[in-house]
Write an enzyme that holds these catalytic residues in place. Structure first.
Site, PDB file in Angstrom:
ATOM      1  N   GLU A 180      -3.369  77.028  70.202  1.00 12.80           N
ATOM      2  CA  GLU A 180      -2.545  76.121  70.995  1.00 12.80           C
ATOM      3  C   GLU A 180      -2.899  76.323  72.456  1.00 12.80           C
ATOM      4  O   GLU A 180      -2.977  77.457  72.935  1.00 12.80           O
ATOM      5  CB  GLU A 180      -1.048  76.390  70.780  1.00 12.80           C
ATOM      6  CG  GLU A 180      -0.189  75.487  71.677  1.00 12.80           C
ATOM      7  CD  GLU A 180       1.309  75.550  71.411  1.00 12.80           C
ATOM      8  OE1 GLU A 180       1.759  76.388  70.602  1.00 12.80           O
ATOM      9  OE2 GLU A 180       2.029  74.737  72.032  1.00 12.80           O
ATOM     10  N   GLU A 203       1.101  68.140  69.764  1.00 15.02           N
ATOM     11  CA  GLU A 203       2.431  68.657  69.460  1.00 15.02           C
ATOM     12  C   GLU A 203       3.475  67.907  70.273  1.00 15.02           C
ATOM     13  O   GLU A 203       3.381  67.816  71.491  1.00 15.02           O
ATOM     14  CB  GLU A 203       2.512  70.152  69.805  1.00 15.02           C
ATOM     15  CG  GLU A 203       1.598  71.011  68.974  1.00 15.02           C
ATOM     16  CD  GLU A 203       1.870  72.509  69.124  1.00 15.02           C
ATOM     17  OE1 GLU A 203       2.759  72.894  69.917  1.00 15.02           O
ATOM     18  OE2 GLU A 203       1.177  73.287  68.451  1.00 15.02           O
ATOM     19  N   ASP A 261       7.017  69.964  67.150  1.00 12.51           N
ATOM     20  CA  ASP A 261       7.184  71.275  67.778  1.00 12.51           C
ATOM     21  C   ASP A 261       8.678  71.607  67.885  1.00 12.51           C
ATOM     22  O   ASP A 261       9.512  70.705  67.856  1.00 12.51           O
ATOM     23  CB  ASP A 261       6.570  71.196  69.185  1.00 12.51           C
ATOM     24  CG  ASP A 261       6.152  72.553  69.720  1.00 12.51           C
ATOM     25  OD1 ASP A 261       6.429  73.572  69.065  1.00 12.51           O
ATOM     26  OD2 ASP A 261       5.533  72.580  70.795  1.00 12.51           O
ATOM     27  N   GLU A 319       6.367  79.856  64.935  1.00 11.23           N
ATOM     28  CA  GLU A 319       5.968  80.350  66.253  1.00 11.23           C
ATOM     29  C   GLU A 319       6.917  81.448  66.696  1.00 11.23           C
ATOM     30  O   GLU A 319       8.035  81.557  66.194  1.00 11.23           O
ATOM     31  CB  GLU A 319       5.905  79.218  67.278  1.00 11.23           C
ATOM     32  CG  GLU A 319       7.212  78.500  67.529  1.00 11.23           C
ATOM     33  CD  GLU A 319       7.128  77.426  68.614  1.00 11.23           C
ATOM     34  OE1 GLU A 319       6.033  76.969  68.947  1.00 11.23           O
ATOM     35  OE2 GLU A 319       8.195  77.040  69.113  1.00 11.23           O
TER      36      GLU A 319
HETATM   37  P1  C2E Z   1       5.845  75.473  73.029  1.00 16.22           P
HETATM   38  O1  C2E Z   1       4.853  74.376  72.848  1.00 16.22           O
HETATM   39  O2  C2E Z   1       6.903  75.630  71.994  1.00 16.22           O
HETATM   40  O3  C2E Z   1       4.970  76.779  73.185  1.00 16.22           O
HETATM   41  C1  C2E Z   1       5.316  78.032  72.677  1.00 16.22           C
HETATM   42  C2  C2E Z   1       5.838  78.931  73.777  1.00 16.22           C
HETATM   43  O4  C2E Z   1       6.246  80.144  73.176  1.00 16.22           O
HETATM   44  C3  C2E Z   1       4.806  79.300  74.817  1.00 16.22           C
HETATM   45  O5  C2E Z   1       5.479  79.460  76.058  1.00 16.22           O
HETATM   46  C4  C2E Z   1       4.313  80.662  74.337  1.00 16.22           C
HETATM   47  O6  C2E Z   1       3.775  81.472  75.349  1.00 16.22           O
HETATM   48  C5  C2E Z   1       5.594  81.240  73.783  1.00 16.22           C
HETATM   49  N1  C2E Z   1       5.358  82.231  72.739  1.00 16.22           N
HETATM   50  C6  C2E Z   1       4.347  82.264  71.831  1.00 16.22           C
HETATM   51  N2  C2E Z   1       4.467  83.315  71.015  1.00 16.22           N
HETATM   52  C7  C2E Z   1       5.575  83.974  71.394  1.00 16.22           C
HETATM   53  C8  C2E Z   1       6.226  85.166  70.923  1.00 16.22           C
HETATM   54  O7  C2E Z   1       5.803  85.818  69.962  1.00 16.22           O
HETATM   55  N3  C2E Z   1       7.357  85.538  71.578  1.00 16.22           N
HETATM   56  C9  C2E Z   1       7.855  84.830  72.617  1.00 16.22           C
HETATM   57  N4  C2E Z   1       8.962  85.271  73.208  1.00 16.22           N
HETATM   58  N5  C2E Z   1       7.282  83.703  73.092  1.00 16.22           N
HETATM   59  C10 C2E Z   1       6.142  83.284  72.488  1.00 16.22           C
HETATM   60  P2  C2E Z   1       4.895  78.792  77.367  1.00 16.22           P
HETATM   61  O8  C2E Z   1       3.427  78.925  77.388  1.00 16.22           O
HETATM   62  O9  C2E Z   1       5.696  79.343  78.490  1.00 16.22           O
HETATM   63  O10 C2E Z   1       5.217  77.252  77.163  1.00 16.22           O
HETATM   64  C11 C2E Z   1       6.537  76.776  77.193  1.00 16.22           C
HETATM   65  C12 C2E Z   1       6.587  75.315  76.829  1.00 16.22           C
HETATM   66  O11 C2E Z   1       5.982  74.506  77.845  1.00 16.22           O
HETATM   67  C13 C2E Z   1       5.804  74.962  75.562  1.00 16.22           C
HETATM   68  O12 C2E Z   1       6.579  75.300  74.464  1.00 16.22           O
HETATM   69  C14 C2E Z   1       5.586  73.479  75.743  1.00 16.22           C
HETATM   70  O13 C2E Z   1       6.724  72.754  75.300  1.00 16.22           O
HETATM   71  C15 C2E Z   1       5.482  73.330  77.258  1.00 16.22           C
HETATM   72  N6  C2E Z   1       4.070  73.154  77.635  1.00 16.22           N
HETATM   73  C16 C2E Z   1       3.104  74.098  77.776  1.00 16.22           C
HETATM   74  N7  C2E Z   1       1.920  73.560  78.134  1.00 16.22           N
HETATM   75  C17 C2E Z   1       2.122  72.221  78.193  1.00 16.22           C
HETATM   76  C18 C2E Z   1       1.274  71.094  78.493  1.00 16.22           C
HETATM   77  O14 C2E Z   1       0.081  71.213  78.750  1.00 16.22           O
HETATM   78  N8  C2E Z   1       1.864  69.858  78.460  1.00 16.22           N
HETATM   79  C19 C2E Z   1       3.188  69.670  78.152  1.00 16.22           C
HETATM   80  N9  C2E Z   1       3.663  68.432  78.137  1.00 16.22           N
HETATM   81  N10 C2E Z   1       4.002  70.710  77.864  1.00 16.22           N
HETATM   82  C20 C2E Z   1       3.489  71.964  77.882  1.00 16.22           C
HETATM   83 MG    MG Z   2       7.495  75.432  70.290  1.00 15.46          MG
HETATM   84 MG    MG Z   3       3.762  73.615  71.448  1.00 21.48          MG
END
Ligand code: C2E
Ligand code: MG
Ligand code: MG
Ligand code: MG
Length: 304
Positions: free
Chosen positions: A59, A162, A192, A249
């Protein structure tokens, strides 16, 4: 089995900055400047097979490496991009880097295979991209994403979009038409953060999704909370009854991993496997993961 620590743990945002200052700095203009100056990039987090821990895909998660504020997490700037109408532009720029990186990674795997070495990869790897609902009707953006796939020789079927559950059924435009258009371009679609929004069974069946991701809030307390266990179990059955692939996840420990595998969950993503990491760290992680896969296989066979 011990989780492999990432060599690139995510840098925490710098603590010395007052919260107001952050809000002040995250204006539309600063986001545009950041895009211009290449301060935005993707980190990649692997998804693995729940039984073997073989690599299934990645991802892509947006990061903003701000010169003064340090690493800014997407939850802080995606909403700004969405409000300011910049999210399609941002996705396009990020995807350009993402697909180039992915294409390189696939190329390296091919080399490994040609050199006769075992490669612990289960199928055609996928790259998952988060899409904001604001972009869903943006046909030009998706045309451009498709062109980029062609340019980098990555089949669109290896790209998964997603959509968070609350956005998975867009209220503007005809959702079936919007999503079908993407499927017809070959892209795959995932729901998602499942469990945090609302979607009827009927919509789940009707809309052309291929993957369901259980929100990490349910996954994170399956070892301590029987209710979460029940919820995750029912979601797994639901996904399978609808013919969808199920991804958990937020998997942080071996006990959760074992439970998820036992109830039939297909794919794991979380800190247990790896934290999101910069593209140039992924190959090193992959080589360590191959050893893990080999070890798991060994332990499994010995336990039979
Ligand atoms: P998401 O798509 O549900 O991504 C999963 C989030 O959970 C990611 O946070 C990831 O770093 C975190 N995560 C993964 N494994 C674990 C784990 O084992 N424990 C915990 N505590 N957290 C974990 P992140 O990277 O901060 O992203 C947050 C949200 O931001 C994402 O949720 C997604 O909805 C959004 N996002 C990220 N990149 C993009 C993008 O390029 N475009 C858009 N539109 N939204 C984005
Ligand atoms: Mg998610
Ligand atoms: Mg995601
Ligand atoms: Mg985060």
């Amino acid at each position: 089995l011990k989780p492999v620590p990432s060599e690139h743990p995510e840098q925490p945002a710098r603590p010395a900055v007052a919260p107001d200052e952050q809000v002040f700095q995250l204006s539309a203009q600063s986001l545009l400047d950041a895009l211009e100056q290449g301060q935005l990039c993707y980190y990649y987090q692997p998804k693995v097979d729940a039984l073997t821990h073989e690599l299934i895909g990645f991802e892509a998660l947006a990061r903003w490496s701000h010169p003064a504020l340090g690493m800014i997490q997407p939850d802080a700037f995606i909403p700004v991009a969405e409000q300011e109408g910049l999210v399609s532009q941002m996705t396009l720029r990020l995807f350009e880097h993402g697909v180039a990186w992915f294409s390189d990674f696939l190329g390296s795997l091919k080399n490994l295979k040609e050199n006769g070495r075992y490669v612990g990869v289960t199928q055609n790897l996928t790259l998952s991209i988060n899409i904001s609902v604001e972009s869903l009707a943006d046909a030009d953006m998706f045309d451009r994403l498709q062109e980029l796939c062609e340019q980098f020789a990555v089949p669109t079927s290896q790209i998964l979009f997603e959509l968070t559950e609350s956005c998975a059924i867009p209220d503007k435009g005809d959702p079936l038409q919007l999503l079908t258009r993407l499927r017809m371009k070959g892209f795959q679609l995932a729901i998602d953060d499942f469990g945090t929004g609302y979607s009827s069974m009927q919509q789940l069946v009707r809309l052309p999704y291929s993957e369901l991701k259980i929100d990490k809030s349910f996954v994170q307390d399956i070892t301590t909370n029987p209710e979460s266990r029940a919820i995750v179990r029912s979601m797994t059955d639901l996904a399978h009854n609808l013919g969808l692939n199920l991804v958990a996840e937020g998997v942080e420990d071996e006990d959760s991993s074992a439970f998820l595998h036992n109830i039939g969950c297909d794919v794991l993503q979380g800190y247990l496997i790896a934290r999101p990491m910069p593209g140039d760290g992924v190959m090193d992680w992959f080589h360590r993961q191959l050893k893990q896969v080999e070890q798991r296989r060994h332990d499994y066979v010995r336990a039979l």
